[in-house]
Design a protein around this motif. Structure first.
Motif, mmCIF file in Angstrom:
data_model
loop_
_atom_site.group_PDB
_atom_site.id
_atom_site.type_symbol
_atom_site.label_atom_id
_atom_site.label_comp_id
_atom_site.label_asym_id
_atom_site.label_seq_id
_atom_site.Cartn_x
_atom_site.Cartn_y
_atom_site.Cartn_z
ATOM 1 N N ARG A 207 71.617 37.041 21.422
ATOM 2 C CA ARG A 207 71.591 36.150 20.527
ATOM 3 C C ARG A 207 70.756 36.411 19.249
ATOM 4 N N VAL A 208 71.003 36.126 18.090
ATOM 5 C CA VAL A 208 69.971 36.133 16.980
ATOM 6 C C VAL A 208 69.629 34.774 16.504
ATOM 7 N N ILE A 209 68.293 34.432 16.701
ATOM 8 C CA ILE A 209 67.728 33.062 16.287
ATOM 9 C C ILE A 209 66.981 33.112 15.109
ATOM 10 N N VAL A 210 67.216 32.056 14.154
ATOM 11 C CA VAL A 210 66.461 31.959 12.892
ATOM 12 C C VAL A 210 65.651 30.715 12.950
ATOM 13 N N THR A 211 64.540 30.506 12.349
ATOM 14 C CA THR A 211 63.546 29.562 12.458
ATOM 15 C C THR A 211 63.371 29.197 10.995
ATOM 16 N N GLY A 212 63.834 28.057 10.537
ATOM 17 C CA GLY A 212 63.604 27.435 9.312
ATOM 18 C C GLY A 212 62.443 26.412 9.048
ATOM 19 N N THR A 213 62.614 25.733 8.067
ATOM 20 C CA THR A 213 61.817 24.274 7.928
ATOM 21 C C THR A 213 62.684 22.852 8.230
ATOM 22 N N GLN A 214 62.309 22.213 9.336
ATOM 23 C CA GLN A 214 63.086 21.214 9.617
ATOM 24 C C GLN A 214 62.368 19.999 8.693
ATOM 25 N N MET A 215 63.071 19.356 7.883
ATOM 26 C CA MET A 215 62.436 18.423 6.921
ATOM 27 C C MET A 215 63.342 17.439 6.443
ATOM 28 N N HIS A 216 62.860 16.415 5.639
ATOM 29 C CA HIS A 216 63.891 15.307 5.031
ATOM 30 C C HIS A 216 64.835 16.178 3.953
ATOM 31 N N SER A 217 65.992 16.084 4.127
ATOM 32 C CA SER A 217 67.023 16.868 3.238
ATOM 33 C C SER A 217 66.771 16.591 1.581
ATOM 34 N N SER A 218 66.456 15.280 1.413
ATOM 35 C CA SER A 218 66.103 15.027 0.159
ATOM 36 C C SER A 218 65.215 15.436 -0.695
ATOM 37 N N LEU A 219 64.254 16.282 -0.034
ATOM 38 C CA LEU A 219 63.138 16.622 -0.484
ATOM 39 C C LEU A 219 63.292 18.211 -0.917
ATOM 40 N N SER A 220 64.697 18.675 -0.437
ATOM 41 C CA SER A 220 64.632 20.028 -0.675
ATOM 42 C C SER A 220 64.430 20.909 -2.095
ATOM 43 N N ASP A 221 64.912 19.801 -3.109
ATOM 44 C CA ASP A 221 64.569 20.240 -4.283
ATOM 45 C C ASP A 221 63.184 20.085 -4.908
ATOM 46 N N ARG A 222 62.422 19.567 -4.109
ATOM 47 C CA ARG A 222 60.905 19.225 -4.642
ATOM 48 C C ARG A 222 59.884 19.946 -3.577
ATOM 49 N N MET A 223 59.973 20.340 -2.574
ATOM 50 C CA MET A 223 59.201 21.158 -1.833
ATOM 51 C C MET A 223 59.789 22.345 -1.202
ATOM 52 N N PRO A 224 58.991 23.271 -0.948
ATOM 53 C CA PRO A 224 59.508 24.449 -0.439
ATOM 54 C C PRO A 224 60.352 24.315 0.802
ATOM 55 N N SER A 225 61.231 24.825 1.296
ATOM 56 C CA SER A 225 61.972 24.613 2.528
ATOM 57 C C SER A 225 62.903 25.877 2.887
ATOM 58 N N VAL A 226 63.093 26.324 3.849
ATOM 59 C CA VAL A 226 63.786 27.253 4.246
ATOM 60 C C VAL A 226 65.100 26.880 5.130
ATOM 61 N N ASN A 227 66.152 26.759 4.788
ATOM 62 C CA ASN A 227 67.568 26.390 5.382
ATOM 63 C C ASN A 227 68.028 27.494 6.635
ATOM 64 N N ALA A 228 67.525 27.301 7.820
ATOM 65 C CA ALA A 228 67.754 28.290 8.883
ATOM 66 C C ALA A 228 69.353 28.786 8.924
ATOM 67 N N SER A 229 70.126 27.694 8.693
ATOM 68 C CA SER A 229 71.608 27.855 8.748
ATOM 69 C C SER A 229 71.990 29.033 7.769
ATOM 70 N N LEU A 230 71.369 28.929 6.430
ATOM 71 C CA LEU A 230 72.109 29.727 5.333
ATOM 72 C C LEU A 230 71.230 31.131 5.670
ATOM 73 N N LYS A 231 70.155 31.348 6.157
ATOM 74 C CA LYS A 231 69.675 32.430 6.429
ATOM 75 C C LYS A 231 70.398 33.119 7.445
ATOM 76 N N LEU A 232 70.677 32.365 8.470
ATOM 77 C CA LEU A 232 71.692 32.844 9.708
ATOM 78 C C LEU A 232 72.876 33.265 9.004
#
Length: 414
Positions: A207-232
């Motif tokens: 298995r390949v496992i990616v860790t991102g930033t779990q946070m409120h999705s409404s803030l993804s345009d205002r605060m840095p975040s990493v979407n684990a699914s997109l990286k995956l």
């Protein structure tokens, strides 16, 4: 072939011809017994049924071996007169689950259905038909009084479909006084009897496992975040072309390893949440010469390059417990069992299929690693329909299998 052998062969064929319907009925009865793993992981019902039938047939000594009551493997030993080689015919009693393909079945998976010369049902080709054919081959030898010097053993093994940890790997050390093993995995993919498979590829799952930033999705345009699914998703599209693993193509067909990416996916929490974790699973089929250490080094090299190219990427990998390394297996083409199989195929089919590499993994390595030469695949059916909807086996291939298994046993053990 001597006159005496020809007479016994004719008797065996006559017995099997008279019992054609009974053989197919046994296939149907085995299909009707639910032995899916997962979800049940329990072969007690099918072993109980087989024990009862084999006792009725009076073929020989029965023994049950397993790590627990729920995971039994059944062995039949039909004693020879002594002084000959002993052969074990090996088949597994479990099946893959129906799974998410249930809606694509055109018949009831556990209700054997006949159509266009085929028997449809879960486990028909993988590999309840072969188990039935092995039993009837032994029955034909006994009922016709065909002499064997060595013993004929039939191993009906649990847990093959989940990696054999509780099946062949567990029971192999208890297999005694066996000179060679033939496994009845379906040996065709486009049509029946496509090859006599001397090699089974290994299995390595990770298995390949990616860790991102779990946070409120409404803030993804205002605060840095990493979407684990997109990286995956990016890694999934790259691994197939970028992962470098050393191997030597096998001389039987130039076969190499096969990587199946994304056989399972998992990630995310719910709407409104940036995914903080995502993973995909890979199924790697290995060829002779490859090692787990080489695979691990190859994966780590690739991930190091991915991390260097993307500082935001937090990724790791892990091997799947129990499926981390199922070894490949190979039988010497000069082994007497190979010659016996070729001769039987020539007699029944009119020609001997070419020697080949089986695409998948089998129970073979657990025996061959202990020094028992094992032929990984020669059985009725096509692998193409296994592990999916509308699995089937041709009626004719089942009858051919019984005739060939009987001949192989008489040749090798006689």
């Amino acid at each position: 072939m001597t006159a005496t052998t020809t007479t016994h062969t004719e008797l065996i064929d006559g017995y099997l011809d008279a019992g054609r319907d009974e053989l197919i009925e046994l296939v149907e009865q085995l299909i009707a017994i639910d032995s899916q793993i997962p979800p049940h992981a329990d072969e007690r019902a099918i072993v109980a049924f087989l024990s009862e039938r084999l006792t009725e047939f009076g073929l020989g000594e029965l023994s049950v071996i397993g790590p627990s009551e729920e995971r039994p493997s059944l062995f039949l030993r039909m004693r020879g007169s002594g002084g000959g080689r002993t052969l074990m015919l090996n088949g597994h009693t479990d099946t893959k689950p129906v799974g998410e393909a249930r809606g694509l079945w055109t018949t009831e998976p556990l209700d054997a259905t006949h159509r266009d010369g085929n028997i449809y049902g879960l486990g028909a080709t993988d590999m309840k038909a072969a188990v039935a054919a092995m039993i009837f081959a032994a029955r034909a030898i006994k009922e016709t009084g065909t002499p064997l010097r060595g013993d004929l053993v039939i191993g009906m093994i649990a847990d093959e479909e989940a990696g054999a940890q509780l099946g062949a790997k567990y029971v192999a050390p208890f297999v005694e006084d066996v000179d060679a093993i033939l496994i009845g995995e379906p040996s065709g993919w486009e049509h029946d009897w496509q090859g006599i498979h001397l090699v089974s590829r290994g299995v390595c799952c990770f298995r390949v496992i990616v860790t991102g930033t779990q946070m409120h999705s409404s803030l993804s345009d205002r605060m840095p975040s990493v979407n684990a699914s997109l990286k995956l998703a990016e890694l999934m599209t790259r691994i197939g072309s970028e992962l470098e693993l050393p191997f030597t193509a096998h001389p039987l067909g130039g076969v190499g390893p096969t990587l199946n990416t994304g056989v399972m996916l998992d990630g995310g929490t719910f709407f409104g949440v940036v995914p903080g974790r995502a993973e995909f699973a890979c199924d790697l089929r290995t060829v002779p010469g490859m090692t787990k250490q080489q695979v691990a080094e190859g994966i780590e090299r690739w991930l190091e390059g991915c991390r260097a190219a993307d500082p935001e990427l937090v990724v790791e990998y892990s091997f799947e417990p129990g499926l981390d390394w199922i070894p490949w297996s190979e039988m010497d083409a000069e082994h007497p069992l190979v010659a016996a199989t070729q001769a039987a195929a020539l007699d029944v089919l009119g020609e001997a299929p070419p020697l080949a590499v089986f695409p998948g993994g089998t129970d073979a390595p657990w025996y061959s690693e202990l020094g028992i030469p094992t032929l990984p695949s020669f059985g009725p059916g096509v692998l193409t329909c296994a592990h999916g909807p509308n699995e089937y086996v041709s009626v004719e291939s089942v009858h051919q299998a019984a005739r060939m298994y009987a001949r192989i046993a008489v040749d090798f053990c006689g």
